[in-house]
Write a protein that holds these residues in place. Structure first.
Motif, PDB file in Angstrom:
ATOM      1  N   ARG A  22       0.847  -1.201   0.000  1.00 44.79           N
ATOM      2  CA  ARG A  22       0.000   0.000   0.000  1.00 44.79           C
ATOM      3  C   ARG A  22       0.880   1.248   0.000  1.00 44.79           C
ATOM      4  NH1 ARG A  22      -5.757  -0.458   3.120  1.00 44.79           N
ATOM      5  NH2 ARG A  22      -6.580  -2.100   1.775  1.00 44.79           N
ATOM      6  N   TYR A  32      -0.321  12.143   0.878  1.00 46.45           N
ATOM      7  CA  TYR A  32      -0.984  13.124   1.729  1.00 46.45           C
ATOM      8  C   TYR A  32      -0.450  14.505   1.368  1.00 46.45           C
ATOM      9  CZ  TYR A  32      -2.302   9.300   4.943  1.00 46.45           C
ATOM     10  OH  TYR A  32      -2.830   8.158   5.503  1.00 46.45           O
ATOM     11  N   SER A  61      -9.605   1.690   3.210  1.00 48.31           N
ATOM     12  CA  SER A  61      -8.350   2.296   2.776  1.00 48.31           C
ATOM     13  C   SER A  61      -7.343   2.379   3.919  1.00 48.31           C
ATOM     14  CB  SER A  61      -8.599   3.705   2.231  1.00 48.31           C
ATOM     15  OG  SER A  61      -8.832   4.617   3.290  1.00 48.31           O
ATOM     16  N   TYR A 104       0.422   5.594   0.022  1.00 44.13           N
ATOM     17  CA  TYR A 104      -0.491   6.710   0.255  1.00 44.13           C
ATOM     18  C   TYR A 104       0.195   8.024  -0.099  1.00 44.13           C
ATOM     19  CZ  TYR A 104      -2.988   3.335   3.260  1.00 44.13           C
ATOM     20  OH  TYR A 104      -3.658   2.241   3.754  1.00 44.13           O
ATOM     21  N   TYR A 155      -4.633   6.649  -2.529  1.00 43.79           N
ATOM     22  CA  TYR A 155      -3.794   5.517  -2.173  1.00 43.79           C
ATOM     23  C   TYR A 155      -3.872   4.416  -3.218  1.00 43.79           C
ATOM     24  CZ  TYR A 155      -7.115   1.874  -0.528  1.00 43.79           C
ATOM     25  OH  TYR A 155      -8.059   0.883  -0.445  1.00 43.79           O
TER      26      TYR A 155
END
Lengths: 114, 116
Positions: A31, A35, B101, A33, A48
């Motif tokens: 995963r 931001y 998520s 992500y 994501y």
């Protein structure tokens, strides 16, 4: 384990120009992500990936923003036609899907749009 | 409505003393996680401590402990024996299990300054 890396660390660009940032996650993390953090605020979620699939995008991610993660490894975040309001720190984080409690953050890319 | 609230924009503490940074949260999820991150001036977010909503004991990691009061929906960070290197921004964050998520929702942070 070299941690999450981001490039460049700083970017100054003129309004209207396109910019691209890169994030290399921890190698076994599936995963990734993105931001955004503006001055005096906490980071806000942008989008994501799970492996190469982009599974969620925040409403903060306007049409001028696009992110990719080809082959499920590194990721790029592109901002087209930058605006002064895009000035912020862009943080990348990675984690494992299952059992990964925390997200590991990179050092961030600080974007200044003049 | 804000999901994570940090009401202290700035805090001072004397070196070697303990300090508590406040965090309250709001969620309808029964299963969630609470995190504290430290952000030095260099910008990188450093994970400090995690508390799961079903954990019966308060989390501790070295000089960091989390004072978890579920009924009050608070998750305060306690730093014992403050050091000059603890001067930084501190962020409380939450992850809700019903959100697949697992994205983190952050508060606005508290700037801690440790005085020698």
């Amino acid at each position: 384990d070299t941690g999450v890396s981001q490039d460049p660390r700083h970017k100054i660009t003129k309004r209207g120009q396109n910019v691209t940032f890169r994030c290399d996650p921890i190698s076994e993390h599936n995963r990734l992500y993105w931001y955004r953090q503006t001055l005096g605020q906490g980071p806000e979620f942008l989008t994501y990936f799970q492996n190469e699939a982009q599974l969620e995008k925040s409403r903060l991610l306007s049409d001028r923003f696009s992110a990719e993660r080809p082959k499920g490894s590194f990721s790029t975040l592109e901002i087209q036609r930058t605006e002064q309001g895009d000035s912020a720190m862009y943080l990348c984080a990675s984690s494992l899907i299952a059992g990964g409690l925390e997200q590991y953050f990179g050092p961030g890319t600080r974007l200044t749009v003049t | 409505a804000q999901k994570i609230t940090q009401t202290q924009p700035g805090m001072f503490v004397q070196e070697k003393e303990a300090v508590t940074l406040d965090c309250t949260y709001d969620t309808s999820d029964q299963s969630y996680g609470l995190f504290w991150y430290k952000q030095p001036s260099s910008g990188e977010m450093i994970f400090l401590i995690y508390q799961g909503s079903y954990d019966e004991q308060n989390a501790t990691e070295g000089r960091y402990s989390l004072n978890f009061q579920k009924a009050r929906k608070s998750a305060n960070l306690v730093i014992s024996a403050s050091q000059l290197g603890d001067s930084a921004m501190y962020f409380c964050a939450m992850r809700e299990s019903m959100d697949s998520s697992y994205k983190l929702i952050f508060g606005s942070g508290t700037r801690l300054l440790v005085r020698p």
